[in-house]
Design an enzyme around this catalytic site. Structure first.
Site, short mmCIF file in Angstrom:
data_model
loop_
_atom_site.label_atom_id
_atom_site.label_comp_id
_atom_site.label_asym_id
_atom_site.label_seq_id
_atom_site.Cartn_x
_atom_site.Cartn_y
_atom_site.Cartn_z
N ASP A 106 38.66 34.00 40.19
CA ASP A 106 38.49 34.02 38.74
C ASP A 106 37.12 33.42 38.40
O ASP A 106 36.11 33.86 38.96
CB ASP A 106 39.66 33.30 38.07
N HIS A 306 46.46 39.22 38.75
CA HIS A 306 45.25 38.40 38.73
C HIS A 306 45.31 37.18 39.64
O HIS A 306 44.29 36.76 40.19
CB HIS A 306 44.98 37.94 37.29
#
Length: 328
Positions: A106, A306
């Site tokens: 991320d 994610h």
């Protein structure tokens, strides 16, 4: 934290430009530095630390400045990318090492990429999880984000960039907000394609959490895991973490001299096929032959969202250790 995961972990703090950085370390051997994203902590690497240690590496996960037990400078501009890169260099030096492989997820992927770009003499290889490398340059970020969403909804990054706005939504119920956010971006709990996109806020007073799944946790996240994350952010507040978003224009200016620059060290990319980061940034992945000329492999994991190293820890661990084993 499960006893089998906590065994052998060593907590320490080191001096860095941020003031102090909290690290969690396991194993001996070549240094692998693990950099988390938003809204996480060193704990997001809990399943990678023992696997890397068992494979013969010195695995070190840090709390990025503004998070967890690391220092939280008061000034918003203390969270610019240049400062976070220097924190990573300071960690390598404080551990008595000359070089490291850096792995990021991320925002940590962006930090890892910038570390490799700015300090190739320190970071000999880089692995990027979830967010692909896109070289510095292009239009000013705030101008790009302001155009995403249209007249009826606003992109979440624009919300996060406004001081105090996201804190007002998150901090009254940190645990509930985190649970919803984690669920919204996990493959097994994310909203269906025909439901409102949780990356956007309805204009005119909407909240991001209005679009989160309610009352469900993704399979990778136990109540105990959620307690760890929530406990840290309840103690620290959310501002230190959110300040990363509030420096994107500064980063654009700071890194202008690297416009279009490739990362030439050996690299690896692992993304989730169900993650918006890989679909929205498909062009960046397609450009890897130019932007990551020493790329070993790029993997998209089917049915993965994610939170890739937590959703699919065994597969990520295998890909990481196989890649590390190929490095000179």
């Amino acid at each position: 934290m499960q006893p089998e995961l906590s065994a052998g972990l060593r907590h320490r703090t080191v001096e860095a430009p941020a003031g102090r950085l909290h690290l969690v370390e396991q194993g001996t051997g070549p240094l692998v530095l693990l950099v988390h994203g938003f809204p996480e902590s060193w704990y997001s690497w809990r399943r990678q630390l023992p696997a890397l240690a068992a494979a013969g590496y010195r695995a070190v996960a840090l709390d990025v400045r503004g998070y967890g037990r690391s220092s939280r400078p008061a000034a918003a501009d203390a969270y610019r990318m240049l400062d976070l890169v220097e924190d990573n260099v300071a960690v390598v030096r404080a551990l008595g090492e000359e070089s490291a492989v850096v792995v990021g997820h991320d925002w940590g992927s962006n930090i890892a990429a910038a570390s490799a770009l700015l300090h190739p003499e320190v970071f000999r290889a880089v692995a990027l999880l979830s967010v692909p490398y896109a070289p510095p340059g292009g239009p000013r970020p705030t101008e790009v984000f302001s155009r995403i969403g249209g007249p009826e909804q606003e992109f979440y990054v624009s919300c996060f960039q406004e001081p105090g706005r996201a804190e007002a939504e998150m901090e009254p119920d940190v645990r509930g907000w985190l649970a919803g956010f984690y669920a919204a971006l996990s493959a097994d709990t994310m909203p269906a394609a025909d439901e409102p996109d949780p990356h956007f806020v309805a204009r005119g007073g909407g909240r991001l959490r209005d679009r989160f799944p309610a009352g469900v946790l993704p399979a990778w996240l136990s109540e105990d895991d959620l307690d760890v994350y929530a406990g840290e952010f309840e103690r620290t507040g959310m501002t230190g973490a959110l300040n990363r978003y509030r420096n994107m224009d500064r980063d654009w200016e700071d890194l202008a001299r690297y416009d279009g620059a490739p990362i030439r060290q050996p690299s690896l990319f692992i993304g989730g096929a169900a993650d918006a980061s890989t679909t929205w940034m498909a062009d960046a992945i397609d450009a890897f032959p130019t932007t990551l000329p020493a790329l070993t492999a790029a993997h998209l994991l089917d049915g993965c969202g994610h939170w890739i190293q937590q959703e699919r820890p065994d597969e990520v661990n295998r890909l990481l250790t196989d890649w590390l084993g190929q490095l000179a």
